[in-house]
Write a protein that holds these residues in place. Structure first.
Motif, PDB file in Angstrom:
ATOM      1  N   SER A 140       0.847  -1.196   0.000  1.00 38.07           N
ATOM      2  CA  SER A 140       0.000   0.000   0.000  1.00 38.07           C
ATOM      3  C   SER A 140       0.877   1.239   0.000  1.00 38.07           C
ATOM      4  O   SER A 140       1.929   1.298   0.621  1.00 38.07           O
ATOM      5  CB  SER A 140      -0.879  -0.009   1.238  1.00 38.07           C
ATOM      6  OG  SER A 140      -1.591   1.184   1.346  1.00 38.07           O
ATOM      7  N   ARG A 141       0.412   2.263  -0.716  1.00 38.18           N
ATOM      8  CA  ARG A 141       1.128   3.535  -0.741  1.00 38.18           C
ATOM      9  C   ARG A 141       0.446   4.550   0.167  1.00 38.18           C
ATOM     10  O   ARG A 141       0.712   5.743   0.091  1.00 38.18           O
ATOM     11  CB  ARG A 141       1.213   4.061  -2.165  1.00 38.18           C
ATOM     12  CG  ARG A 141       2.053   3.145  -3.044  1.00 38.18           C
ATOM     13  CD  ARG A 141       2.179   3.721  -4.416  1.00 38.18           C
ATOM     14  NE  ARG A 141       2.887   2.822  -5.265  1.00 38.18           N
ATOM     15  CZ  ARG A 141       4.073   3.075  -5.797  1.00 38.18           C
ATOM     16  NH1 ARG A 141       4.659   4.214  -5.572  1.00 38.18           N
ATOM     17  NH2 ARG A 141       4.657   2.191  -6.560  1.00 38.18           N
ATOM     18  N   LYS A 142      -0.498   4.076   0.955  1.00 40.55           N
ATOM     19  CA  LYS A 142      -1.238   4.944   1.862  1.00 40.55           C
ATOM     20  C   LYS A 142      -0.346   5.442   2.980  1.00 40.55           C
ATOM     21  O   LYS A 142       0.448   4.690   3.526  1.00 40.55           O
ATOM     22  CB  LYS A 142      -2.399   4.161   2.460  1.00 40.55           C
ATOM     23  CG  LYS A 142      -3.612   5.015   2.694  1.00 40.55           C
ATOM     24  CD  LYS A 142      -4.668   4.348   3.518  1.00 40.55           C
ATOM     25  CE  LYS A 142      -5.325   3.159   2.931  1.00 40.55           C
ATOM     26  NZ  LYS A 142      -6.439   2.682   3.725  1.00 40.55           N
ATOM     27  N   LYS A 143      -0.479   6.703   3.323  1.00 35.61           N
ATOM     28  CA  LYS A 143       0.304   7.266   4.430  1.00 35.61           C
ATOM     29  C   LYS A 143      -0.588   7.674   5.554  1.00 35.61           C
ATOM     30  O   LYS A 143      -1.658   8.025   5.493  1.00 35.61           O
ATOM     31  CB  LYS A 143       1.126   8.460   3.957  1.00 35.61           C
ATOM     32  CG  LYS A 143       2.241   8.027   3.036  1.00 35.61           C
ATOM     33  CD  LYS A 143       3.108   9.190   2.719  1.00 35.61           C
ATOM     34  CE  LYS A 143       4.235   8.741   1.829  1.00 35.61           C
ATOM     35  NZ  LYS A 143       5.201   9.732   1.583  1.00 35.61           N
TER      36      LYS A 143
END
Length: 143
Positions: A140-143
């Protein structure tokens, strides 16, 4: 030589009674045409094979820990058996005819580059035994 790529430019067949194809660790056997390596005898694979077909009527044994990009099973009788080690298929497992006895030593690989697939046939061969099937899940590239 370790790390070499051996290129086969035409149809290649091993059918001599004492023949066995051996691919050493770090080596690659690559087929450069639509033909494949047709193997009638045993395989010791500790490297990478681009494309191979198990064929014929004799029982075949597969040993070693290696990678096969395209594995085709097209046997008239008697199984091909992965008897030791671990073989990984990275692109296609084509069960045209016959039985592949996996012994829990076969993995269908998955990575960001793609997932190994089983080719469908109206009449097909079978796998007898467990197979590990991987599925790549990107991070995931979610921050």
């Amino acid at each position: 030589m370790k790390g070499c790529i051996h290129t086969l430019l035409a149809f290649f067949s091993l059918s001599t009674a004492q023949a066995q194809l051996q691919v050493a660790s770090g080596e690659t056997v690559k087929v450069t045409s639509v033909d494949e390596v047709r193997l009638f005898e045993d395989l010791q694979n500790n490297g990478t094979i681009e494309r191979i077909t198990f064929t014929g009527a004799s029982t075949q044994s597969v040993t070693g820990t290696g990678t096969i990009n395209h594995l085709k099973l097209n046997k008239s009788s008697n199984p091909a058996t992965i008897s030791s080690g671990m073989q990984s298929v990275t692109e296609t497992l084509d069960l045209a005819a016959g039985t592949l006895t996996s012994g829990g030593r076969l993995t269908l690989k998955s990575s960001s580059a793609g997932t190994a697939q089983v080719v469908q046939h109206t009449t097909a061969g079978t796998v007898d035994g467990n197979v590990v099937v991987e599925r790549h899940i990107p991070g995931s590239r979610k921050k």
